[in-house]
Design a protein around this motif. Sequence first.
Motif, PDB file in Angstrom:
ATOM      1  N   SER A 117       0.854  -1.186   0.000  1.00 12.04           N
ATOM      2  CA  SER A 117       0.000   0.000   0.000  1.00 12.04           C
ATOM      3  C   SER A 117       0.890   1.236   0.000  1.00 12.04           C
ATOM      4  O   SER A 117       2.120   1.125   0.191  1.00 12.04           O
ATOM      5  CB  SER A 117      -0.877   0.027   1.252  1.00 12.04           C
ATOM      6  N   GLY A 118       0.261   2.381  -0.150  1.00  8.49           N
ATOM      7  CA  GLY A 118       0.998   3.640  -0.089  1.00  8.49           C
ATOM      8  C   GLY A 118       1.543   3.902   1.304  1.00  8.49           C
ATOM      9  O   GLY A 118       2.689   4.332   1.469  1.00  8.49           O
ATOM     10  N   THR A 119       0.715   3.644   2.291  1.00  6.39           N
ATOM     11  CA  THR A 119       1.150   3.839   3.676  1.00  6.39           C
ATOM     12  C   THR A 119       2.395   3.015   3.962  1.00  6.39           C
ATOM     13  O   THR A 119       3.359   3.511   4.547  1.00  6.39           O
ATOM     14  CB  THR A 119       0.020   3.396   4.637  1.00  6.39           C
ATOM     15  N   ASN A 122       5.453   4.350   2.385  1.00  4.56           N
ATOM     16  CA  ASN A 122       5.961   5.490   3.151  1.00  4.56           C
ATOM     17  C   ASN A 122       6.617   5.054   4.453  1.00  4.56           C
ATOM     18  O   ASN A 122       7.605   5.650   4.890  1.00  4.56           O
ATOM     19  CB  ASN A 122       4.828   6.485   3.423  1.00  4.56           C
ATOM     20  N   PHE A 144      -0.577  14.586   2.929  1.00  6.76           N
ATOM     21  CA  PHE A 144      -1.203  13.313   3.307  1.00  6.76           C
ATOM     22  C   PHE A 144      -0.265  12.182   2.917  1.00  6.76           C
ATOM     23  O   PHE A 144       0.145  12.091   1.768  1.00  6.76           O
ATOM     24  CB  PHE A 144      -2.560  13.104   2.614  1.00  6.76           C
ATOM     25  N   HIS A 145       0.066  11.333   3.890  1.00  4.87           N
ATOM     26  CA  HIS A 145       0.985  10.235   3.600  1.00  4.87           C
ATOM     27  C   HIS A 145       0.473   8.887   4.070  1.00  4.87           C
ATOM     28  O   HIS A 145       1.184   7.891   3.951  1.00  4.87           O
ATOM     29  CB  HIS A 145       2.359  10.536   4.214  1.00  4.87           C
ATOM     30  N   GLY A 146      -0.758   8.838   4.594  1.00  8.59           N
ATOM     31  CA  GLY A 146      -1.315   7.564   5.025  1.00  8.59           C
ATOM     32  C   GLY A 146      -1.756   7.624   6.471  1.00  8.59           C
ATOM     33  O   GLY A 146      -1.754   8.685   7.090  1.00  8.59           O
ATOM     34  N   GLU A 196       4.767  15.816  -1.578  1.00 11.34           N
ATOM     35  CA  GLU A 196       3.931  15.299  -2.667  1.00 11.34           C
ATOM     36  C   GLU A 196       4.049  16.321  -3.809  1.00 11.34           C
ATOM     37  O   GLU A 196       3.740  17.500  -3.586  1.00 11.34           O
ATOM     38  CB  GLU A 196       2.459  15.259  -2.260  1.00 11.34           C
ATOM     39  N   GLU A 201      -4.893  14.551  -1.610  1.00  5.98           N
ATOM     40  CA  GLU A 201      -5.980  14.539  -0.618  1.00  5.98           C
ATOM     41  C   GLU A 201      -6.305  15.942  -0.127  1.00  5.98           C
ATOM     42  O   GLU A 201      -7.394  16.211   0.339  1.00  5.98           O
ATOM     43  CB  GLU A 201      -5.614  13.636   0.557  1.00  5.98           C
ATOM     44  N   ASP A 229       6.600  11.689  -2.212  1.00  2.25           N
ATOM     45  CA  ASP A 229       5.478  10.763  -2.098  1.00  2.25           C
ATOM     46  C   ASP A 229       4.662  10.896  -3.384  1.00  2.25           C
ATOM     47  O   ASP A 229       3.894  11.837  -3.553  1.00  2.25           O
ATOM     48  CB  ASP A 229       4.638  11.104  -0.862  1.00  2.25           C
ATOM     49  N   VAL A 231       2.619   8.456  -4.402  1.00  2.00           N
ATOM     50  CA  VAL A 231       1.611   7.394  -4.298  1.00  2.00           C
ATOM     51  C   VAL A 231       0.409   7.728  -5.188  1.00  2.00           C
ATOM     52  O   VAL A 231      -0.139   6.854  -5.868  1.00  2.00           O
ATOM     53  CB  VAL A 231       1.197   7.192  -2.818  1.00  2.00           C
ATOM     54  N   GLN A 232       0.018   9.005  -5.203  1.00  2.00           N
ATOM     55  CA  GLN A 232      -1.134   9.398  -6.035  1.00  2.00           C
ATOM     56  C   GLN A 232      -0.718   9.941  -7.400  1.00  2.00           C
ATOM     57  O   GLN A 232      -1.382   9.696  -8.401  1.00  2.00           O
ATOM     58  CB  GLN A 232      -1.965  10.449  -5.287  1.00  2.00           C
ATOM     59  N   LYS A 258      -0.936   3.561  -5.392  1.00  2.00           N
ATOM     60  CA  LYS A 258      -2.256   3.603  -6.029  1.00  2.00           C
ATOM     61  C   LYS A 258      -2.350   3.025  -7.444  1.00  2.00           C
ATOM     62  O   LYS A 258      -2.901   1.961  -7.636  1.00  2.00           O
ATOM     63  CB  LYS A 258      -2.788   5.036  -5.992  1.00  2.00           C
TER      64      LYS A 258
END
Length: 403
Positions: A117-119, A122, A144-146, A196, A201, A229, A231-232, A258
């Motif tokens: 997962s992204g969390t 991280n 936002f990082h999780g 990010e 988010e 980050d 992730v998105q 993601k």
Amino acid sequence: MSDLILPGGSGAELTERYQHAVMNTFGPPKRVFTRGEGCYVWDVEGKRYLDLLAGIAVNALGHAHPQILGAITAQLSTLGHVSNFFATPAQIALAEQLTTLVTGDSGTEAKVFFANSGTEANEAAFKLTRRTGRTRIVAMEGCFHGRSMGALALTHTAKYREPFEPLPGHVTWVPFGDAAALEAAVDDTVAAVLIEPIQGESGVVVPPEGFLVDAQRIAHDHGALLWLDEVQTGMGRTGQWLAAQHDGVVPDVVTLAKGLGNGFPIGACVATGQAADLLQPGSHGSTFGGNPVASVAALAVIQIIKRDGLLDHVTAMGEHLAASVAALGHPRIKEVRGRGLLRAIVLTDEIAPRAYDRAMDLGFVINAPRPDVLRIAPPLVVTAEQLDTFVAALPDILDGSTP
Ligand SMILES: *Cc1c(COP(=O)(O)O)cnc(C)c1O
């Protein structure tokens, strides 16, 4: 074929069962979905929706993509899981692909830690930064990082963080996009600067031009790592493999998740240069991470994005959407921001939650990350015609949600 019997019934009945059996961390679900194909999903009552959220920027190639399905089923019926005591060709191939995507033609070496997962990606990166011998992290306001304890420690918003303190410390925050504030905050005690490239988010917030380049210089001037980050924003979402590539920046550490597996859970922490060797045996681990099924899902995603020239398609569709929404000249629309197919429609009033509901009623899945922001993050394969149906409905979505 499976002989599992899943519950049926109306959306209301199933939602009631959900609320009895599932912890209330997300609030009531908006719909119960049963099926997806391409850019469409269907709810339990058979109503079709154009999916312009893609499971929060996840289903990059849409639902039930035949090649991803083929790759996953072939791998699962050959070898599904072995743990990280052992290697698989799928994981090796994916690691090689990801390091190449991240480093491009910079000539830098890189290595990957696989998570789910992204969390978790991280979390791996956070631990990696501690291996520099320094402990301070400078992160961004609005980030936002999780939701894990580690990811929460990186989160600026006090109301999310404070109920769970004590958390890992030594994190400070500066206003997102403010290079002068970053310059003032970073010294030789900082392990990493965490950013990010676009804050998803927080409402798809884009920093000023050149911010990542400045951040990289500031971090490196003080011997700190630049940790992005993505992730998105990663895996083609903004029209490049990484959003940082728009600025020609190669991060020391980058986290991905993601869009990586098109909905099959997988995350990755990729570190370049000397950062690639900071985690060593005993430093970190995962039972599932980089499992061969997840790895082939991601390999298929990368292959299809390349084969179908989707990075250029994302750029074209993102510009088409932004221009078409702007051309509406609707009085409730302040601006369209974002890049590629990660977009926000920023409203003049705090009507986004109601507009979100209205959009769902009209057959469009979007969401409202802030009271005045609608987020659009469709599959990367979305067509101009599909986007046009949404733009045509937008006046009704906004006017139908008048306070
Ligand atoms: C979604 C997200 C995460 C968390 O990812 P999960 O897969 O939900 O754990 C972390 N960072 C960013 C930028 C995200 O958008």
